[in-house]
Scaffold this motif. Structure first.
Motif, short mmCIF file in Angstrom:
data_model
loop_
_atom_site.label_atom_id
_atom_site.label_comp_id
_atom_site.label_asym_id
_atom_site.label_seq_id
_atom_site.Cartn_x
_atom_site.Cartn_y
_atom_site.Cartn_z
N ASN A 186 -50.56 24.07 -25.25
CA ASN A 186 -49.50 24.68 -26.07
C ASN A 186 -49.84 24.70 -27.55
O ASN A 186 -48.97 24.95 -28.39
N GLN A 201 -42.56 19.41 -26.56
CA GLN A 201 -43.93 19.59 -26.07
C GLN A 201 -44.21 21.00 -25.55
O GLN A 201 -45.35 21.41 -25.46
N ASP A 202 -43.14 21.74 -25.19
CA ASP A 202 -43.40 23.08 -24.67
C ASP A 202 -43.37 24.14 -25.77
O ASP A 202 -43.51 25.33 -25.49
N THR A 203 -43.18 23.73 -27.03
CA THR A 203 -43.26 24.70 -28.11
C THR A 203 -44.72 25.12 -28.29
O THR A 203 -45.60 24.27 -28.37
N ARG A 204 -44.94 26.42 -28.33
CA ARG A 204 -46.32 26.90 -28.55
C ARG A 204 -46.56 26.97 -30.05
O ARG A 204 -45.98 27.78 -30.75
N ILE A 205 -47.40 26.04 -30.52
CA ILE A 205 -47.59 25.89 -31.96
C ILE A 205 -48.98 26.35 -32.37
O ILE A 205 -49.98 25.93 -31.81
N ASP A 248 -45.08 30.30 -30.82
CA ASP A 248 -43.70 30.39 -31.30
C ASP A 248 -43.61 30.18 -32.81
O ASP A 248 -42.77 30.75 -33.48
N VAL A 249 -44.47 29.30 -33.31
CA VAL A 249 -44.40 28.97 -34.73
C VAL A 249 -45.80 28.62 -35.22
O VAL A 249 -46.61 28.07 -34.46
N PHE A 280 -41.74 18.79 -32.75
CA PHE A 280 -41.42 19.90 -31.85
C PHE A 280 -41.47 19.42 -30.40
O PHE A 280 -42.27 18.56 -30.06
N HIS A 303 -48.41 15.96 -27.73
CA HIS A 303 -48.29 17.39 -27.52
C HIS A 303 -49.35 17.79 -26.50
O HIS A 303 -50.28 17.03 -26.25
N ARG A 307 -42.43 31.94 -38.50
CA ARG A 307 -41.97 32.38 -37.19
C ARG A 307 -41.95 33.90 -37.09
O ARG A 307 -41.80 34.44 -36.01
#
Lengths: 317, 340
Positions: free
Chosen positions: A98, A69-73, A22-23, A67, A94, A42
């Motif tokens: 992810n 925890q489900d943000t895909r970084i 995602d970011v 962020f 985290h 992004r």
């Protein structure tokens, strides 16, 4: 543009285009060539300002805890950053699945203050290669060997390579020498008690309690820091001797078995206070007493965070 | 009248003053300069390219200051009366001197006077050192000041080759230098040329014409979240700022003292209310507050921008945030999304 940036850009473009993440947390250069900033990409169009060089002085793992925890970084990780990421995963800040770790073997961070000390602050441009750093001051080109400009923490670095990465950009570098890493702490240990206290006071009492050291540290992610707790209060609130000393000691102690020696705290300090000698002492104790180093993997709990009935060293219970 | 002082005689004149005044001047500490009592460090650091790292507002609003002493068991209260010895702050930069004057609009108004501020202010003379070579991070001319502005100063020194040229602006300032010879007309012209040249060398950093309006219109914009994303939320920019004045009053009960400490809108607990609600819950709101206060709310309260362009927040930000770039962005942002 360096080869690393080209590879980095290609990889980030792929990650964004293929919707892998995602970011991406990396660095950008917008306002001044001397001050690259942490950046959050992004979409591909933003990548024009992408930067990666030895002036990128922040530990990007610091931003992970902001962020969900489900943000895909996707995150750029050098040696210390990858260990910080591991330490955060151990503390469940985290989830590894992810995260996409873009590893870069690190030649060390150039300490901007060391450049300024040699040239004054009117530096208008900066370039580097593996061995040398060149700056332009008042239209004049000045070249230094990289080693004389490296931040003290980086001179002590043992693990310049990411310990975990989904992709590695660049060839792994040789490990650092643990004997060099120990030298500063050992020189302080060799002081008399009075000398040590004088050293500590000189450093701690220049503090202005801006808490930049705390905010720059990936492991300082408490929602409420002990100094911010008001009922009851744990330390004196003002810039008194006691208040500042308490801050320095307790900040360091909370890092026991968690600090990855990145030195971000010291680089953030506006008053040039040495901070890492305290955490380096704790790191040395952790290695000698518990054979533990923070962040080498993403599973092993720090000694002070784990409990085991079979613990050989039963000095507590 | 403009006086002339040979650089070699500076020490002599400072020593002369020291019988009557406590003198503070920039001196080297570690790798930066700081105002210290004269004579405690090896040498004056008057040629540092920019101002001291720690702002001289602390002479009047110390980072921590005892307001009251008490004994809570005996129910006794003791006021702290401030009687400072007359003092001279020597070598203060024009931006920092003007900042002190700006802060008078907070601590010394027709309605309210802060006795702690006032006592120290009355006892202090500000002797400025103009800036021959403004730094890249300086932007005093953008916010309406200049490298040789004298507003807020008792006297201003201009360095020119082997001499300092001195202009005085108050009676007290004049007295300090009245024994010195006058500069010749030629020298005066040369000094004025230098002063103009320094100001001219500074490029406008951002446009202030519609800045307040643009800021007010962008209050709810997405821009703030983007600009604050890399902000660490530390207190460097505000603590080192010469015009930031927020404070918190705390009872240090064990010491029986009521203390006033600097506080900053960049901290989470600054705006945390007793109920647990925080009207500025994230860095987005807090960054916005810092910028809005300097460039919009100050205009409401004092009629001018609350920034003197000293550049400390730029030089010392650990993540390289540059307030000039933020404000340029605010200006362009308005034209892009005002109707969005």
């Amino acid at each position: 543009m360096s080869e690393t940036i080209v590879k980095l850009k290609t990889e980030i473009e792929r990650l964004l285009n293929e919707d892998v993440i995602d970011v991406v947390i990396a660095f950008k250069q917008e306002d001044s060539p001397l001050r690259p900033q942490p950046a959050f990409f992004r979409n591909v169009a933003e990548l024009e300002v992408l930067e990666y060089n030895s002036l990128c002085q922040n530990n990007l793992a610091n931003y992970l805890t902001r962020f969900p925890q489900d943000t895909r970084i996707g995150i750029v990780v050098r040696g210390c950053e990858s260990r910080s990421v591991n330490a955060l995963i151990v503390e469940k800040q985290h989830q590894r699945e992810n995260l996409y770790l873009i590893g870069i073997p690190c030649h060390g961070i150039v300490d901007i203050k060391k450049i300024f000390k040699k040239t004054g602050e009117e530096v208008t441009d900066y370039s580097e290669n593996q061995d040398e750093v060149t700056v332009i001051v008042n239209g004049k080109e000045i070249t230094f060997s990289r080693k004389e400009l490296l931040h003290d923490s980086c001179l002590r670095c043992i693990h310049p390579n990411p310990v975990d990465a989904d992709i590695l950009l660049g060839d792994p570098l040789p490990e650092g020498d643990p004997n060099i890493a120990r030298q500063e702490v050992e020189s302080i240990e060799a002081m008399s008690r009075d000398e040590r206290y004088a050293w500590f006071r000189h450093e701690a009492e220049r503090c202005i309690r801006c808490y930049a050291c705390r905010e720059a540290c990936p492991m300082c992610y408490c929602t409420e820091c002990f100094v911010d707790h008001t009922a009851p209060r744990w330390t004196e609130s003002d810039v008194s001797q006691a208040g500042m000393q308490a801050w320095h000691i307790i900040r360091a102690f909370h890092q026991t078995g968690r600090c990855t020696s990145c030195g971000a705290c010291e680089r953030a300090c506006p008053m040039d206070i040495k901070l890492t000698y305290l955490t380096e002492k704790l790191n040395k104790d952790m290695r000698e007493l518990y054979e533990f180093e923070a962040g080498l993997d993403s599973e092993t709990q720090p000694p002070f965070a784990s409990f085991n009935l079979d613990d050989k060293k039963r000095f507590i219970v | 009248m403009m006086h002339i002082l040979n650089k070699k005689k500076l020490n002599q004149i400072l020593t002369g003053w020291s019988t009557k005044y406590d003198i503070y001047a920039p001196q080297k500490v570690e790798d930066y300069s700081q105002f210290l009592p004269l004579g405690t460090a090896d040498e004056l650091a008057l040629n540092e390219p920019h101002n001291t790292r720690f702002p001289p507002k602390s002479f009047f609003l110390p980072q921590s200051e005892t307001l009251l002493k008490y004994d809570h068991r005996l129910k006794q209260l003791k006021e702290v009366v401030i009687t400072p010895k007359p003092r001279i702050i020597f070598g203060i930069r024009p931006c920092d001197a003007y900042a002190v004057k700006l802060l008078d609009t907070v601590f010394d108004t027709a309605e309210y006077t802060d006795p702690y501020w006032k006592a120290k202010r009355n006892a202090t003379l500000l002797i400025g050192m103009g800036c021959n070579d403004p730094c890249q991070t300086c932007f005093c001319t953008t916010v309406g000041h200049g490298p040789f502005n004298h507003d807020g100063l008792d006297a201003l020194l201009t360095e020119c080759q082997d001499n300092y040229f001195i202009e005085t602006f108050t009676e007290k300032g004049n007295k300090l230098f009245s024994d010195l010879p006058a500069a010749t007309k030629d020298q005066q012209r040369q000094v004025q040329e230098m002063q103009k040249k320094a100001a001219k060398s500074m490029q406008p950093a951002f446009d202030t014409t519609n800045l307040k309006q643009n800021l007010n219109q962008s209050f709810d914009s997405k821009y703030w979240a983007a600009i604050s994303e890399s902000c660490l939320g530390c207190g460097i920019c505000t603590f080192l700022c010469p015009t930031c004045f927020c404070f918190d009053i705390v009872d240090e009960v064990q010491r029986n003292e009521r203390i006033r400490n600097w506080d900053t809108c960049m901290f989470r607990i600054y705006s945390l209310e007793a109920s647990g609600h925080n009207p500025r819950p994230t860095r987005k709101e807090r960054t916005r507050q810092r910028i809005m206060h300097k460039y919009s709310y100050w205009i409401d309260h004092a009629g001018e921008i609350g920034c003197t362009g000293c550049g400390r927040c730029i030089r010392n930000c650990p993540v390289g945030l540059d307030i000039r770039a933020m404000l340029r962005a605010v200006n362009t942002f308005e034209s892009e999304t005002v109707n969005a």
